[in-house]
Every structure is written in structure tokens, then in C-alpha cells.
Design an enzyme around this catalytic site. Structure first.
Site, PDB file in Angstrom:
ATOM      1  N   ASN A  97      21.689 -35.444  -8.115  1.00 45.18           N
ATOM      2  CA  ASN A  97      22.342 -34.732  -9.219  1.00 45.18           C
ATOM      3  C   ASN A  97      21.397 -34.526 -10.403  1.00 45.18           C
ATOM      4  OD1 ASN A  97      25.566 -36.349  -8.656  1.00 45.18           O
ATOM      5  ND2 ASN A  97      24.792 -34.414  -7.886  1.00 45.18           N
ATOM      6  N   ASP A 106      33.386 -35.451  -5.653  1.00 48.22           N
ATOM      7  CA  ASP A 106      32.677 -34.198  -5.369  1.00 48.22           C
ATOM      8  C   ASP A 106      33.603 -33.022  -5.651  1.00 48.22           C
ATOM      9  OD1 ASP A 106      30.549 -32.663  -4.588  1.00 48.22           O
ATOM     10  OD2 ASP A 106      30.963 -32.820  -2.450  1.00 48.22           O
TER      11      ASP A 106
HETATM   12  C1  IPE Z   1      31.117 -34.127  -8.339  1.00 45.62           C
HETATM   13  O1  IPE Z   1      31.276 -32.779  -8.576  1.00 45.62           O
HETATM   14  C2  IPE Z   1      30.774 -34.932  -9.525  1.00 45.62           C
HETATM   15  C3  IPE Z   1      29.347 -35.165  -9.734  1.00 45.62           C
HETATM   16  C4  IPE Z   1      28.388 -34.908  -8.921  1.00 45.62           C
HETATM   17  C5  IPE Z   1      29.008 -35.770 -11.000  1.00 45.62           C
HETATM   18  P1  IPE Z   1      30.082 -31.772  -8.360  1.00 45.62           P
HETATM   19  O2  IPE Z   1      29.421 -31.592  -9.673  1.00 45.62           O
HETATM   20  O3  IPE Z   1      29.210 -32.213  -7.232  1.00 45.62           O
HETATM   21  O4  IPE Z   1      30.830 -30.440  -7.986  1.00 45.62           O
HETATM   22  P2  IPE Z   1      30.386 -29.349  -6.929  1.00 45.62           P
HETATM   23  O5  IPE Z   1      30.105 -30.065  -5.640  1.00 45.62           O
HETATM   24  O6  IPE Z   1      29.173 -28.686  -7.488  1.00 45.62           O
HETATM   25  O7  IPE Z   1      31.556 -28.462  -6.860  1.00 45.62           O
HETATM   26 MG    MG Z   2      28.884 -31.669  -5.182  1.00 41.31          MG
END
Ligand code: IPE
Ligand code: MG
Length: 146
Positions: free
Chosen positions: A57, A9
Site C-alpha cells: 500500500n 479491502d
Molecule cells: C482496503 O481498501 C484498505 C486499505 C488498503 C488501507 P483499498 O484501499 O485496498 O481499496 P481498493 O482495493 O483499492 O478498492
Molecule cells: Mg485493495
């Protein structure tokens, strides 16, 4: 301790705080993952699980979703595949894999089953609590179908 799980994360925030594109953060995160699996070889751990990409995501914009999935596919092919074979590590994928793009599925299913692996690396792609329950219930329904 036998099993260490890591929820990846903060890649995007890391990049934004430095005035960089979020994609730079995702690549940096993938490099950190490679460092972690190198350490896994020498640590007294049997299993490591990395939570890489959640079902939530998928709600991000199309460009970021495809960027993240491309980074995952690229790192699996170019870094994880040979590394796992050389170190007798079995790589197991969990999550709703069937909904992933074809090329990433192809990469995922190219990882061999290993007889007597020394360690197990679990990578969760397209994972989610609600999704797991829904899929488990659907499997049960299928099992019990006449
Ligand atoms: C984690 O980083 C990796 C994935 C979800 C692929 P994020 O993309 O969640 O990064 P933030 O939380 O928006 O900073
Ligand atoms: Mg994140």
C-alpha cells in the site's frame, strides 16, 4: 472457531463506484472495522486479526498513503483505545511498525499490555509476506552474530 482474521479491502472501489473520493471509502472502512470490533465482544471468539495496511500500500500516491495512515491513527485513538480498555481486550500490533510515521508509532505504543485479557485484537499495519521473511532472517542473523 477461536480466531477470525479479516483482510480489509475494497474501500477505494466502494467509494469510486459511488462517485466519491477514495478517502471517503477509507473512513467508511474504518467505521466498518469499529462495528466489527463491537461484535467481537459478544461473539465466541478469542482473537480477531485485522489486516489494515500492507507494505504494498506504500506504493500508492503520497496523499492516499498519508490519508490512510491518518485514518488509522485517528480511529485507534478515538475509538479503539477506550473500547479495548473497557472490554478487557488486549490490542497487539504486528507488521513493520518502525517504518511508520512517528505519530502513528506513538499511538501504537501507547496501547498497554493487559494482564489476563479476555480477548486479543491483532491489528496488522505495514504487513507483507516478503517483508516478514526478510525481517525474520535479519533477526536470526543478529541473534547469531558474534
Ligand atoms: C482496503 O481498501 C484498505 C486499505 C488498503 C488501507 P483499498 O484501499 O485496498 O481499496 P481498493 O482495493 O483499492 O478498492
Ligand atoms: Mg485493495
Amino acid at each position: 472457531m477461536k480466531h477470525l482474521a479479516v483482510i480489509m479491502d475494497g474501500n477505494g472501489r466502494w467509494a469510486e463506484q459511488r462517485g466519491l473520493l477514495r478517502s471517503v471509502g477509507h473512513e467508511k472502512g474504518a467505521n466498518a472495522f469499529v462495528e466489527a470490533i463491537r461484535d467481537f465482544v459478544s461473539l465466541p471468539l478469542e482473537v480477531m486479526t485485522f489486516y489494515a495496511f500492507s507494505t504494498e500500500n506504500n506504493n500508492r500516491n503520497e496523499e492516499e498513503v498519508s490519508n490512510i495512515l491518518n485514518v488509522i491513527a485517528y480511529f485507534l485513538q478515538s475509538k479503539v483505545f477506550d473500547f479495548a480498555r473497557e472490554n478487557n481486550i488486549e490490542v497487539v500490533f504486528i507488521g513493520d511498525l518502525e517504518k511508520l510515521p512517528d505519530d502513528l508509532q506513538k499511538t501504537i505504543y501507547s496501547f498497554p499490555r493487559i494482564v489476563n485479557p479476555k480477548k486479543t485484537l491483532v491489528i496488522a499495519v505495514n504487513y507483507g509476506g516478503v517483508n516478514e521473511v526478510v525481517r525474520a532472517v535479519n533477526k536470526l542473523i543478529m541473534l547469531n552474530a558474534p
